[in-house]
Scaffold this active site. Structure first.
Site, PDB file in Angstrom:
ATOM      1  N   ASP A  86      -0.204  -6.262  -2.102  1.00 41.59           N
ATOM      2  CA  ASP A  86      -1.241  -6.613  -3.069  1.00 41.59           C
ATOM      3  C   ASP A  86      -1.567  -5.404  -3.941  1.00 41.59           C
ATOM      4  O   ASP A  86      -2.601  -5.357  -4.579  1.00 41.59           O
ATOM      5  CB  ASP A  86      -2.495  -7.163  -2.390  1.00 41.59           C
ATOM      6  CG  ASP A  86      -2.910  -6.365  -1.170  1.00 41.59           C
ATOM      7  OD1 ASP A  86      -2.515  -5.179  -1.076  1.00 41.59           O
ATOM      8  OD2 ASP A  86      -3.608  -6.915  -0.311  1.00 41.59           O
ATOM      9  N   LYS A 110      -1.233   5.443   0.276  1.00 40.16           N
ATOM     10  CA  LYS A 110      -0.173   4.632   0.859  1.00 40.16           C
ATOM     11  C   LYS A 110       1.179   5.326   0.947  1.00 40.16           C
ATOM     12  O   LYS A 110       2.008   4.997   1.803  1.00 40.16           O
ATOM     13  CB  LYS A 110      -0.022   3.340   0.060  1.00 40.16           C
ATOM     14  CG  LYS A 110      -1.185   2.373   0.186  1.00 40.16           C
ATOM     15  CD  LYS A 110      -1.166   1.636   1.499  1.00 40.16           C
ATOM     16  CE  LYS A 110      -2.173   0.506   1.522  1.00 40.16           C
ATOM     17  NZ  LYS A 110      -2.075  -0.310   2.732  1.00 40.16           N
TER      18      LYS A 110
END
Length: 350
Positions: free
Chosen positions: A99, A72
């Site tokens: 999340d 990410k």
């Protein structure tokens, strides 16, 4: 109406295309300036390829990327970099909902840039994941809401603060630039994989990509379009199959979500920005359950790969794709060369 089978051949897939150029050199050069940048490994799994009757199974291992146990940071760092170039504030606050891994990456980027950050977290995220985000120095707000509602809360929070920058990895009408920069940031992963595969004397015929809101899948489709014969199939948890539902309906569709060990994929609505390209560019979608993901974690561990459930979801899906009837429907055979993406290590935050 959705099929009862765990896979769907996309009725809207457009197989015919000429290779489209990609301009990603600036993104790669930016990533190379970040602390801890290194090309992540591309591993071959010959025993699994033989068992599944495929030409090659390659795994791009993102279990350690830029100091974090997931891919990410590639998207978050590039998006923050571009957003700050446009920002007029001296010390903007970064805001996002997450999340797990995306929020931790935004928090890490805020720490590197000496900026404040606020991370909104929905229900179902583990205490360990929350603690890891707090450890990056960010303010954390845990809400008893779904992921989609957490995104809305983060957007409202950013709108109320003139000094805030929303760094969200999903999109909606009017909020498209930052999500596109996040997708663009993932290009480095695919550029590295293509170079590494060529060094191994292998091509890439099929990418199996874990999909939550679809940003990584969007990047995979963009990569595939730059090649003459490369296909992409998405994999989702069976309790959050928003892409499969959307492909079946031929329109962006929201589904209710449930609990899953693939927390990073537990999203009910595909990204608005990604959807047109996913509808045209995905060959199909596969859903897997928690048990299948857990087995795939063990399979990858036996091959020396550290994977969390999201990272192993691609292998769980490939087992379905390599068996009949999916094998024939998707055109897999003994010469097919597959790229899997181990998107997270076992120590990832979801």
């Amino acid at each position: 109406m959705l099929t009862t089978e765990p896979f769907l051949l996309n009725p809207g897939w457009n197989p015919g295309h000429t290779a489209e150029p990609r301009e990603t050199e600036d993104i790669r050069r930016f990533h190379e300036t970040l602390p801890g940048y290194a090309v992540t490994p591309l591993l071959t799994l010959p025993a699994i390829a033989e068992t599944l009757g495929l030409g090659a199974v390659l795994v791009k291992d993102e279990s350690l990327r830029l100091g974090l146990p997931a891919f990410k940071m590639l998207g978050a760092s590039w998006a923050v970099h571009r957003a700050l170039q446009r920002s007029t504030g001296d010390r903007p606050r970064l805001v996002t909902a997450t999340d797990g891994n995306h929020g931790r990456a935004v928090a890490r980027m805020a720490a590197l840039m000496k900026l404040p950050a606020t991370i909104v977290i929905p229900r179902g995220v583990s205490e360990r994941a929350i603690d890891l985000i707090r450890a990056e120095g960010a303010e954390v707000r845990v809400l008893d809401v779904s992921y989609d509602d957490a995104v809305r809360q983060a957007a409202a929070l950013a709108d109320a603060d003139p000094d805030a920058l929303l760094v969200q990895d999903t999109s909606w009408p009017g909020y498209e630039d930052v999500p596109q920069w996040i997708v663009d940031g993932y290009a480095t992963l695919f550029d590295e994989a293509a170079e590494q595969a060529a060094e191994l004397g292998a091509g890439i015929d099929l990418v199996v990509v874990p999909a939550g809101v679809g940003s990584l899948a969007h990047a995979a489709v963009t990569f595939a379009r730059s090649r003459t014969d490369c296909r992409v199939i998405a994999v989702e948890p069976e309790v959050a199959d928003c892409l499969r539902a959307s492909l079946a309906a031929g329109a962006l569709t929201t589904v209710p979500t449930g609990q899953t060990n693939m927390a990073g994929l537990n999203c009910g609505t595909p990204a608005y920005l990604a959807w047109p390209d996913l509808q045209r560019g995905l060959v199909g979608a596969v859903v897997v359950d928690d048990e299948a993901a857990t087995r795939a974690v063990a399979d990858l561990a036996a091959e020396g790969l550290d994977a969390g459930p999201c990272g192993a979801a691609g292998l769980a899906a490939l087992k379905i794709l390599a068996a009949e009837p999916a094998r024939s429907r998707f055109g897999l055979g003994p010469d097919t060369r597959v790229l899997l993406l181990n998107t997270e290590g076992s120590s990832a935050s979801g």
